[in-house]
Design an enzyme around this catalytic site. Structure first.
Site, PDB file in Angstrom:
ATOM      1  N   GLU A 134     -27.926 -24.707 -27.487  1.00  0.00           N
ATOM      2  CA  GLU A 134     -26.587 -24.586 -28.063  1.00  0.00           C
ATOM      3  C   GLU A 134     -26.254 -25.796 -28.925  1.00  0.00           C
ATOM      4  OE1 GLU A 134     -22.167 -23.284 -26.549  1.00  0.00           O
ATOM      5  OE2 GLU A 134     -23.384 -24.503 -25.199  1.00  0.00           O
TER       6      GLU A 134
ATOM      7  N   SER B  40     -17.405 -16.726 -25.558  1.00  0.00           N
ATOM      8  CA  SER B  40     -17.300 -16.195 -26.915  1.00  0.00           C
ATOM      9  C   SER B  40     -17.944 -14.813 -27.008  1.00  0.00           C
ATOM     10  CB  SER B  40     -17.985 -17.140 -27.903  1.00  0.00           C
ATOM     11  OG  SER B  40     -17.332 -18.377 -27.947  1.00  0.00           O
TER      12      SER B  40
ATOM     13  N   SER C  87     -18.666 -21.486 -18.431  1.00  0.00           N
ATOM     14  CA  SER C  87     -17.452 -22.260 -18.154  1.00  0.00           C
ATOM     15  C   SER C  87     -16.468 -21.476 -17.291  1.00  0.00           C
ATOM     16  CB  SER C  87     -16.771 -22.663 -19.468  1.00  0.00           C
ATOM     17  OG  SER C  87     -17.581 -23.541 -20.201  1.00  0.00           O
TER      18      SER C  87
ATOM     19  N   GLU D  58     -16.371 -35.972 -26.488  1.00  0.00           N
ATOM     20  CA  GLU D  58     -16.403 -36.995 -25.444  1.00  0.00           C
ATOM     21  C   GLU D  58     -17.658 -36.843 -24.579  1.00  0.00           C
ATOM     22  OE1 GLU D  58     -12.413 -36.547 -27.021  1.00  0.00           O
ATOM     23  OE2 GLU D  58     -13.827 -35.099 -26.194  1.00  0.00           O
TER      24      GLU D  58
END
Length: 403
Positions: free
Chosen positions: A250, A167, A135, A372
């Site tokens: 994931e 992370s 990301s 979403e």
């Protein structure tokens, strides 16, 4: 306890092995139902010894092949091991989740023999922590819009860019990096995946403070980082296909039942019984509803596992990930309510376990793809609804709108 099928492994056998290697204080903490308390933090030396034995047995990655450091178990037996480890809160700590669940399987699928030999033993043995450098500030849910660039330079690549929400990057020795290597093709087509040494010159990691006060999310800056071509995972410009393997793993890894993958319901039920909240019809109805949902999620995961690729390929992971993350938030909310006014305040200002669990659960419907995004995947790939309009579809990335 689960009965063994022929040639299988029983939960009783796994539990006997676990109980024989954990100290009495650890077992007492688990029996007391103090879910938010981490015995591994309370008893670090016992955790170190136990985790060494766990890795030696191959149960840190029970479904991995033996040659890669796993136990070679099938899906059902591996799920049995995982469920017992979750019940006793004795699996490898959270920073190893990315390494074992996301990175390792992707390297197995896409890596060369040399990459298998170099990277997989350290993951299976609990020695190496990895992070996911996917990301970016301008490419979160629309990951394929990423703008970090890797340019060819002789026998290697030079990388410039920024990643965020990585992370455990502050603890990681390695990272799986997506970078754009061809800006003049559509956005999904010009991406390449690399295995990055996080100690390389030009890599800067800055932890981000979260709602709970912890700092395991990070932003990572890449300033002229040199990556050898031998660290490329999969073919050049095929990074999106590699990333889909990681993203599918994931979602599956974040979609177990509440004991194995999210906020545990068992300790909340135990506290409700001890406090008498179970006798209140409203609370009992809500707890029963959560229990039914958890069991439905558990059996959905088992059915998908037995079916191999699952009900609808990778989309099955979106179904269970969506259900698990929202179930975990509901469990945390009810736990906070049942804990009473004392859960909201301490004299020291530190968060109570119930308050920490409530705040921490908010990330679960964001991490691994927002709810979403999961609903879009389910709508398009499971229900067959029309895809969302994308005015940039088919356009070279260099000509797309970004901001």
């Amino acid at each position: 306890m689960a009965a063994a099928r022929e040639g299988g492994i029983t939960a009783v056998a796994v539990e006997d092995w676990v109980r024989s290697r954990l100290p009495a204080q650890w077992l007492d903490a688990v029996a007391a139902g103090d879910g938010p308390i981490d015995p591994a933090v309370a008893y670090p030396e016992a955790a170190r010894v136990f985790h060494a034995a766990l890795c030696e047995r191959g149960w840190a990655v029970p479904d991995w092949p033996r040659e890669f450091g796993g136990a070679g178990l099938d899906h059902r037996d591996a799920a049995t091991v995982a469920a017992v480890l979750a019940r006793y809160r004795c699996d490898l700590p959270g920073p190893y989740f990315v390494s074992r669940t996301l990175i390792g399987p992707t390297i197995m699928q896409w890596g060369s023999a040399e990459q298998h030999e170099r990277y997989l033993p350290g993951i299976a043995g609990g020695r190496d922590i990895w992070c996911q450098l996917f990301s970016e500030p301008g490419a979160g849910s629309d990951l394929a819009s990423l703008s970090t660039r890797a340019r060819r330079d002789g026998e290697g690549w030079v990388v410039h860019g920024q990643k965020v929400w990585s992370s455990f990057a502050n603890l990681a020795g390695y990272g799986m990096l997506l970078a754009r290597t061809d800006p003049d093709v559509p956005k999904h087509a010009g991406i390449t995946c690399f295995l990055l040494d996080m100690s390389a010159p030009g890599v800067t990691v800055r932890p981000l403070r979260q709602l709970t006060g912890t700092e395991h999310f990070c932003e990572v800056f890449l300033d002229g980082v040199v990556v050898p071509d031998a660290a490329r995972l999969g073919p050049a410009e095929e990074g999106w296909r590699v990333a889909l393997s990681t993203l599918g793993a994931e979602r599956s890894g974040l979609s177990g039942d509440s004991e194995a993958g999210g906020v545990a319901l068992g300790p909340v039920l135990a506290r409700a019984r001890r406090s008498g909240a179970w006798r209140e019809p409203g609370a009992r109805d809500r707890l029963t509803d959560l229990l039914v949902l958890e069991r439905a999620l558990e059996w959905t995961n088992r059915r998908a596992g037995v079916a191999g690729a699952g009900m609808s390929g990778a989309a099955a992971g979106s179904i269970t990930k969506l259900a698990q993350s929202e179930l975990s938030q509901r469990i945390a909310e009810l736990d906070f309510e049942l804990a009473g006014p004392g859960a909201a305040y301490t004299e020291t200002g530190e968060l109570t376990p119930a308050a920490h669990g409530l705040l921490d659960s908010r990330r679960l419907t964001i991490a691994g793809g927002t709810s979403e995004i999961q609903r879009n995947i389910i709508a398009e790939r499971v229900l067959g609804l029309d895809r969302e309009l994308d005015p940039d579809r088919g356009q070279p990335w260099s000509r797309t709108r970004r901001g």
